[in-house]
Scaffold this motif. Sequence first.
Motif, PDB file in Angstrom:
ATOM      1  N   GLY A   5      15.040  -2.622  23.087  1.00  0.00           N
ATOM      2  CA  GLY A   5      13.757  -3.306  23.004  1.00  0.00           C
ATOM      3  C   GLY A   5      13.873  -4.800  22.822  1.00  0.00           C
ATOM      4  O   GLY A   5      12.859  -5.506  22.801  1.00  0.00           O
ATOM      5  N   SER A   6      15.094  -5.351  22.706  1.00  0.00           N
ATOM      6  CA  SER A   6      15.252  -6.789  22.511  1.00  0.00           C
ATOM      7  C   SER A   6      14.991  -7.538  23.813  1.00  0.00           C
ATOM      8  O   SER A   6      15.203  -7.017  24.911  1.00  0.00           O
ATOM      9  N   GLU A   7      14.547  -8.794  23.681  1.00  0.00           N
ATOM     10  CA  GLU A   7      14.233  -9.612  24.860  1.00  0.00           C
ATOM     11  C   GLU A   7      15.525 -10.040  25.550  1.00  0.00           C
ATOM     12  O   GLU A   7      16.491 -10.457  24.918  1.00  0.00           O
ATOM     13  N   CYS A  28      22.614 -13.735  25.163  1.00  0.00           N
ATOM     14  CA  CYS A  28      22.443 -12.295  25.385  1.00  0.00           C
ATOM     15  C   CYS A  28      23.634 -11.743  26.169  1.00  0.00           C
ATOM     16  O   CYS A  28      24.094 -12.368  27.123  1.00  0.00           O
ATOM     17  N   LYS A 110      12.907  -6.719  28.880  1.00  0.00           N
ATOM     18  CA  LYS A 110      13.512  -6.289  27.618  1.00  0.00           C
ATOM     19  C   LYS A 110      14.557  -5.198  27.875  1.00  0.00           C
ATOM     20  O   LYS A 110      14.539  -4.541  28.913  1.00  0.00           O
ATOM     21  N   ARG A 111      15.441  -5.060  26.908  1.00  0.00           N
ATOM     22  CA  ARG A 111      16.361  -3.926  26.961  1.00  0.00           C
ATOM     23  C   ARG A 111      15.559  -2.644  26.748  1.00  0.00           C
ATOM     24  O   ARG A 111      14.723  -2.568  25.843  1.00  0.00           O
TER      25      ARG A 111
END
Length: 510
Positions: A5-7, A28, A110-111
């Motif tokens: 859920g991370s950007e 990232c 997002k992931r």
Amino acid sequence: MHESGSELGYTVGENSSEYFQFVLKPGCAIRRWEYVEISYPDHSIVGRVERIASRSDLLKDNLGYEGVERYVKNDINEIVDICTGSTLGTVENGKLTKSRYLIRPGTLVKRAGVKILTEIFNPPEEGALNVGTLIGREDVRVSVNVNGLRRHLAIVAQTGAGKSHSAGVIMEELMKKGASVIVLDPHADYVLMRQGEGGRSYSPFIRIFRTPLSTGRYSRDNVGIVEDFTLRFSDLEPDEISDIMGIKENWTNLRKIVEDMHSSMKGLKDLEDFMMSTEKIPPEDRKKISARIRFIKKIKSIFSTRTTGLKDYVSPGQLSIMDLSGMDQYLANYFSFRVINEIMDAKVSYDYEYPVFIFIEEAHNFIPPGTNTKISQTIKRIASEGRKFGVFLVVITQRPGKIDQDVLSQCNSQIILRVTNPLDKKALMDSAESISDAIIEDLSSLETGEAILVGEFVRIPIIAKIRERETKEGGGDVDIASLLIRAREERDRNISIEGDRERVKNIFGG
């Protein structure tokens, strides 16, 4: 593991409903085949990263070493990481459908989260078979749908890539569902499946059948009771005797001699009667058949007072492993034909109600291209008609290029592990529409136990790590390094013993 859920970044450039690209947020980390998510108020689009590129407008390839060094040492650089992803589908109300939405530049990527991936790859279905986890996402389990096996399954991999391991996982899952499973096992690779964790018995519903010819490296100590897989000679028709003797179907003269010998048998009509009947045929026929008579004498241990039959190896929830090791191919063909033909007859006549799954290991030896033997005819029949009667194939091979393509193309689901041979890759491409160029390109880079799952038993192609087996594995590659260590230790012990003998001789003489 990176936080789900991370950007990750924003979409850039030209995008479509099938493909999109995004610039990666500084700091990232991302890997190829990672799953990403683009969220909207009423739906989400899920994609998979297929390409990662790093670009710099300053550091051109014609700049030269000294020019690049000046920029690097003065920290003058503008690196942009670009990811290209393919759209897997749109998730609305927990259901995955083909995506028809346009993805515009400047959209946040997002992931993909555990929840949305689980909805796609491990839905709560009655027929779900747990096979492993997503590659790079051990927090997401992967299951396949047993109903997708109605049009058969192929498990393909080069030697040592994990095809027998994967087949064992599918067998375990089918047993849990109550399926009747038959395994044609030419090298005794599955005979240790009775053992589970810690050496405990895995299931009382696993039965092992072996002929007296078996060369499998196991005993009662490590597998428990092993049952005889034998024939009563008097149950055999002349054609069957010819098959066992290795007389091909187009060798009509030899088959006619066998038929004449059979018709002249008296008394018990056992093997001894059959061999004695050679005295009743012309001398020239006796000479022609002599080599085949010597062969059947050599394998006479396969004959007994009882023929192993359908009720022995087919039962609800039972896994029956037919150990074919130690047999020449034509003899293995005969035993295999006898088993699967009897199953097919029982299903066609509705004498057995429940689904039967037939696993054929080393399938390229049973159904090579252009063959028309009884076993190949029966396998082809099951491939084309078996689903109507509840008989399903699992074809296991390391050489898809050397297997009958009609059978391979009937396997509408595939578990494909590492494959490097170009001819085998082409055979896979020709056998299934769901196998794309991108999948074929990645087959060589798969690690042992990693597989691409495609076809009717999954919603979309999946790259998975096959789970650990619950049963003990047999076969496998020899660990040369450890065996050489043991060989050196034994050599050194022998040298030590020999040295002791020499010292005793010197002291006492003689």
